[in-house]
Design an enzyme around this catalytic site. Structure first.
Site, PDB file in Angstrom:
ATOM      1  N   SER A  13       0.811  -1.229   0.000  1.00 32.71           N
ATOM      2  CA  SER A  13       0.000   0.000   0.000  1.00 32.71           C
ATOM      3  C   SER A  13       0.844   1.279   0.000  1.00 32.71           C
ATOM      4  CB  SER A  13      -0.932  -0.010   1.209  1.00 32.71           C
ATOM      5  OG  SER A  13      -0.179  -0.095   2.406  1.00 32.71           O
ATOM      6  N   GLU A 108      18.937  17.847  -5.934  1.00 35.10           N
ATOM      7  CA  GLU A 108      19.575  16.674  -5.331  1.00 35.10           C
ATOM      8  C   GLU A 108      20.706  16.200  -6.235  1.00 35.10           C
ATOM      9  OE1 GLU A 108      16.151  14.747  -2.451  1.00 35.10           O
ATOM     10  OE2 GLU A 108      16.348  13.902  -4.444  1.00 35.10           O
ATOM     11  N   HIS A 223      22.460   4.937   0.848  1.00 34.25           N
ATOM     12  CA  HIS A 223      22.355   6.395   0.924  1.00 34.25           C
ATOM     13  C   HIS A 223      23.563   6.906   1.694  1.00 34.25           C
ATOM     14  CE1 HIS A 223      20.858  10.416   1.620  1.00 34.25           C
ATOM     15  NE2 HIS A 223      19.852  10.157   0.801  1.00 34.25           N
ATOM     16  N   ARG A 269      25.001   9.328  -5.882  1.00 32.88           N
ATOM     17  CA  ARG A 269      25.020   8.653  -4.585  1.00 32.88           C
ATOM     18  C   ARG A 269      26.082   7.581  -4.431  1.00 32.88           C
ATOM     19  NH1 ARG A 269      18.754   7.821  -3.220  1.00 32.88           N
ATOM     20  NH2 ARG A 269      18.574  10.067  -2.936  1.00 32.88           N
ATOM     21  N   HIS A 330      19.560   1.706   1.382  1.00 34.54           N
ATOM     22  CA  HIS A 330      18.453   2.642   1.156  1.00 34.54           C
ATOM     23  C   HIS A 330      17.445   2.149   0.116  1.00 34.54           C
ATOM     24  CE1 HIS A 330      16.390   6.454   0.962  1.00 34.54           C
ATOM     25  NE2 HIS A 330      16.726   6.651  -0.296  1.00 34.54           N
ATOM     26  N   ARG A 365      20.211   4.296  -9.020  1.00 31.38           N
ATOM     27  CA  ARG A 365      19.027   5.157  -9.179  1.00 31.38           C
ATOM     28  C   ARG A 365      19.367   6.630  -8.933  1.00 31.38           C
ATOM     29  NH1 ARG A 365      15.299   7.248  -5.531  1.00 31.38           N
ATOM     30  NH2 ARG A 365      16.315   6.129  -3.845  1.00 31.38           N
TER      31      ARG A 365
HETATM   32  C1  SIN Z   1      16.642  11.691  -0.058  1.00 32.10           C
HETATM   33  O1  SIN Z   1      15.775  12.465   0.328  1.00 32.10           O
HETATM   34  O2  SIN Z   1      17.846  11.928   0.012  1.00 32.10           O
HETATM   35  C2  SIN Z   1      16.198  10.387  -0.622  1.00 32.10           C
HETATM   36  C3  SIN Z   1      15.472  10.592  -1.883  1.00 32.10           C
HETATM   37  C4  SIN Z   1      15.559   9.364  -2.720  1.00 32.10           C
HETATM   38  O3  SIN Z   1      15.953   8.311  -2.236  1.00 32.10           O
HETATM   39  O4  SIN Z   1      15.275   9.465  -3.903  1.00 32.10           O
END
Ligand code: SIN
Length: 506
Positions: A13, A108, A223, A269, A330, A365
């Protein structure tokens, strides 16, 4: 006993499951089965936001370029194009469901433009609030909470239903034209993860048992900046904080990213996570630090209220002190292989969101592409399932898959988490991968030999975790080049040749 009939069944969900449910309810009756409460999902925990080329100086081609570059040449270009072209429409759809977003776009790592649509640092919570509200108000959707799906049912090679242990009601069966897996990630195969407790790879376990193709599980995303704190485990410090100007410092106070990548803290990342791990090893420390002390304190409090208050609860004042961080698991970039409509390799079975491997993430990703992927591919799947034949499946063999005693499940989980954290983390080695391979196989063999016990969701999760871990290990073993998130130190020597003084402010 008779199976209860629906047109479509959804397992999970989060945003992937609920988007599918809302869209598919336009042409059929839908049941959503979720093992905890409706809002217990990875989605609810997402801080950053959703990437979409909606800014003035942006376009989908740039978003596409950034996604492909982060993916290290492993993405499916057709899937990426679909993702980025449909992103602005996905945002509009979310707004139509009642989601509210801030008026400015965030930044980001890995993005060449500001393109993160967000709601402060609790975007996932806001989205889940909106779509779960829409689902609850929809008469064509029934939600079963505390419903742990134990098995997918096959008839003539097609998935045509499932069995689920539902709270006090016990084991029940459901039939449908199609089943969508939207069970989220596999974070709990590691000791340290940003994922919630529900992230136990259940979709991978279910898909494996019906023979669906599962791929690229070795591309496990870590992460870079997860809080390192004795009392607060696995708390994410969003990349958006680095996007707003926070910097990374080692134990000596040096901005070490100057030594690793010209994009500094906003490198992709995988690059930042490796740099942090290398720095921790190099200086023999436990963590590095995220420094936001030069940023406007009022702005920090307003833009990052979740982080601000969590850190306060842990005794850290982010406007005055550096935040201790390390990488932690992550996101699973691999999963159940799907086509552009979310179809798996088994007729009648679909997958979307983190459990799926649609091809958009490749080997790594790009930040904030995951919520987007969930909407785009669940929308496509909800259209595609219209073509599935009616299920004429009624009577069900109610056999329950094996349950092991809970105390044994605890032991298996902890052994697995230690092994995976040690050997299949940011850096890997031939020896570590081989040892993990042998160890995970041994745990699976032990699981098979354990006595059967009454149903327990916790114990059932153990099998799913073991299966997912085996895919990670085997993927790592067979991948012979370092790409994206897969980094076997025996395939190349990491270069941090000299002790370089930081070029930036110390
Ligand atoms: C983050 O807020 O750093 C994570 C966002 C994501 O994993 O895409």
């Amino acid at each position: 006993m008779k199976a209860e009939a629906f047109d479509y069944l959804v397992v999970g969900s989060g945003l992937a499951g609920l988007t599918f449910a809302i869209r598919a309810s336009e042409h059929g009756r839908v049941a959503v089965l979720t093992k905890a409460s409706i809002t217990d999902s990875n989605t609810s925990w997402a801080q950053g936001g959703i990437a979409a080329a909606v800014g003035e100086s942006d376009d989908w081609q740039l978003h596409e370029e950034d996604t492909l570059q982060a993916g290290g040449g492993v993405c499916d270009p057709a899937a990426v194009r679909k993702l980025v072209q449909e992103a602005p429409g996905a945002i509009e759809w979310l707004r139509s469901q009642g989601a509210r977003f801030d008026s400015f776009l965030g930044r980001e790592a890995g993005h060449s433009r500001n393109r993160i649509v967000h709601h402060a640092d609790r975007t996932g919570w806001e989205i889940e609030r909106a779509v779960s509200g829409a689902v609850r108000a929809n008469p064509n959707i029934i939600v079963y909470e505390n419903a742990f799906v134990t098995k997918l049912l096959l008839s003539d090679g097609r998935v045509c239903g499932l069995t689920s242990q539902i709270g006090e009601a016990g084991l029940r069966a459901f039939s449908a034209r199609a089943v969508l897996l939207a069970t989220g990630g596999a974070g709990k195969i590691y000791a340290r993860t940003t994922n919630p407790r529900i992230a136990t790879a259940d979709g991978i376990g279910l898909a494996e048992r019906v023979g669906a193709t599962i791929r690229d599980m070795e591309f496990m995303q870590f992460h870079p900046t997860v809080l390192y704190h004795p009392q607060i485990g696995g708390f994410l410090i969003t990349e958006a904080l680095r996007g707003a100007g926070a910097t990374l410092r080692n134990h000596r106070g040096q901005r070490f990213m100057y030594d690793y990548d010209p994009r500094l803290e906003l490198a992709p990342r995988d690059v930042v996570a490796r740099a942090i791990e290398a720095e921790i090893k190099h200086l023999a420390t436990w963590c590095v630090y995220l420094d936001a002390t030069h940023l406007d304190p009022d702005g920090l409090r307003e833009e990052f209220p979740t982080i601000w208050s969590h850190l306060r609860a842990g005794g850290i004042e982010m406007e005055k002190e550096w935040i201790p961080v390390t990488p932690a698991q992550h996101y699973s970039c691999g999963g159940v292989e799907t086509d552009l409509d979310g179809r798996s390799s088994v007729p009648g079975l679909y997958a979307s969101g983190e459990v799926a491997s649609s091809g958009v993430h490749g080997a790594n990703r790009l930040a904030s592409n995951s919520l987007l992927e969930a909407i785009v591919f669940s929308t496509a799947a909800a259209e595609a399932v219209r073509q599935e034949p009616q299920s004429d499946f009624e009577d069900v063999d109610y056999s329950q898959p094996k349950n092991v005693p809970e105390n044994e499940a605890i032991r298996l989980r902890h052994a697995l988490q230690n092994c995976m954290s040690q050997n299949l983390g940011v850096f890997r080695s031939n020896l570590g991968i081989a040892q993990a391979d042998a160890f995970v196989s041994r745990l699976l063999a032990e699981h098979a030999e354990l006595p059967t016990a009454p149903f327990s969701a916790y114990a059932s999760e153990a099998y799913n975790l073991l299966v997912a871990a085996r895919y990670v290990v085997q993927g790592a073993r067979s991948r012979k080049t370092n790409v994206g998130l897969h980094y076997n130190a025996d395939l190349v020597t990491l270069s941090r040749e000299t002790e370089v003084e930081p070029a930036g402010p110390a």
